[in-house]
Write a protein that holds these residues in place. Structure first.
Motif, mmCIF file in Angstrom:
data_model
loop_
_atom_site.group_PDB
_atom_site.id
_atom_site.type_symbol
_atom_site.label_atom_id
_atom_site.label_comp_id
_atom_site.label_asym_id
_atom_site.label_seq_id
_atom_site.Cartn_x
_atom_site.Cartn_y
_atom_site.Cartn_z
ATOM 1 N N LEU A 37 0.829 -1.203 0.000
ATOM 2 C CA LEU A 37 0.000 0.000 0.000
ATOM 3 C C LEU A 37 0.867 1.257 0.000
ATOM 4 O O LEU A 37 0.557 2.239 -0.688
ATOM 5 C CB LEU A 37 -0.934 0.013 1.214
ATOM 6 C CG LEU A 37 -2.002 -1.071 1.290
ATOM 7 C CD1 LEU A 37 -2.748 -0.993 2.616
ATOM 8 C CD2 LEU A 37 -2.965 -0.975 0.121
ATOM 9 N N ILE A 38 1.951 1.231 0.750
ATOM 10 C CA ILE A 38 2.880 2.369 0.802
ATOM 11 C C ILE A 38 3.499 2.596 -0.572
ATOM 12 O O ILE A 38 3.557 3.729 -1.065
ATOM 13 C CB ILE A 38 3.972 2.132 1.871
ATOM 14 C CG1 ILE A 38 3.361 2.162 3.276
ATOM 15 C CG2 ILE A 38 5.117 3.145 1.736
ATOM 16 C CD1 ILE A 38 4.257 1.597 4.358
ATOM 17 N N GLU A 39 3.970 1.510 -1.191
ATOM 18 C CA GLU A 39 4.587 1.639 -2.514
ATOM 19 C C GLU A 39 3.590 2.155 -3.548
ATOM 20 O O GLU A 39 3.932 2.993 -4.391
ATOM 21 C CB GLU A 39 5.171 0.295 -2.951
ATOM 22 C CG GLU A 39 6.389 -0.101 -2.144
ATOM 23 C CD GLU A 39 6.958 -1.457 -2.509
ATOM 24 O OE1 GLU A 39 8.146 -1.666 -2.220
ATOM 25 O OE2 GLU A 39 6.233 -2.299 -3.083
ATOM 26 N N ALA A 40 2.348 1.691 -3.477
ATOM 27 C CA ALA A 40 1.322 2.151 -4.413
ATOM 28 C C ALA A 40 1.007 3.630 -4.190
ATOM 29 O O ALA A 40 0.861 4.401 -5.151
ATOM 30 C CB ALA A 40 0.059 1.307 -4.264
ATOM 31 N N ARG A 41 0.928 4.028 -2.951
ATOM 32 C CA ARG A 41 0.608 5.429 -2.614
ATOM 33 C C ARG A 41 1.729 6.365 -3.074
ATOM 34 O O ARG A 41 1.480 7.437 -3.616
ATOM 35 C CB ARG A 41 0.378 5.577 -1.112
ATOM 36 C CG ARG A 41 0.162 7.015 -0.660
ATOM 37 C CD ARG A 41 -0.137 7.073 0.822
ATOM 38 N NE ARG A 41 -1.503 6.697 1.097
ATOM 39 C CZ ARG A 41 -2.551 7.521 1.016
ATOM 40 N NH1 ARG A 41 -2.375 8.763 0.633
ATOM 41 N NH2 ARG A 41 -3.748 7.098 1.306
#
Length: 182
Positions: A37-41
């Protein structure tokens, strides 16, 4: 009894993502990985976020993603190894469901994290330095990991599938105990 979401914590390399995805499949729930989720954000790999922005920026993004995961409800979530060190994250997770800590011995962790070179907190370290860093971080994080509702070993003796099966059994037992006391 509604148990809410199941959150997996534990040190890097203990198998949170693999066991979590298998557990989610067994429980017929969606699986979320806060690192993904962090990488996508952010649009960058975690190693680049650490390198270019630093750990503080990463932890801010992590908190946002943990809160989003908590809001989803009835999912299985793999948390980053240091996510629950932040008291706001720990409180959010514990109020949104069951916190499970996957544990492994230092040798197992060292073997697993040495297979890949994308662990920002261990990058550039020799094998001996990695061991010392892992041992120190485990000691620092122990009080937070100890707050899990359930703890389970994820050493080399069991496959991720076997660990997920055992965890599903422990969750059933945990839920039955709560139903008897409510």
């Amino acid at each position: 009894m509604d148990i809410g979401s199941v959150f997996l914590t534990g040190f890097m390399g203990v198998g949170k993502s693999k066991v979590g995805s298998l557990l989610a499949w067994k429980m017929r729930r969606d699986f979320l990985d806060t690192d993904k989720l962090i990488e996508a954000r952010d649009g960058r790999a975690i190693s680049f976020i650490f390198e270019e922005e630093g750990e503080e920026y990463f932890r801010e993004l992590e908190h946002i993603c943990v809160v989003e995961a908590c809001a989803r409800g009835d999912v299985v979530v793999s948390l980053g190894g240091g996510a629950i060190v932040c008291s706001k994250n720990l409180q959010a997770v514990r109020s949104a469901g069951i916190l499970v800590c996957l544990q492994a011995d230092v040798d197992t962790i060292l073997d697993r994290v040495s297979r890949r070179d994308d662990r920002p907190l261990l990058s550039g370290l020799s094998e001996v330095e990695k061991r010392i860093k892992i041992e120190g971080m485990l000691m620092e994080r122990a009080p937070y990991y100890d707050q899990a509702h359930i703890k389970i070993l994820s050493n080399e003796g069991a496959t991720p599938e076997e660990t997920a099966d055992r965890l599903a059994e422990l969750l059933e037992h945990w839920i039955e105990e709560r139903n008897c006391t409510d």
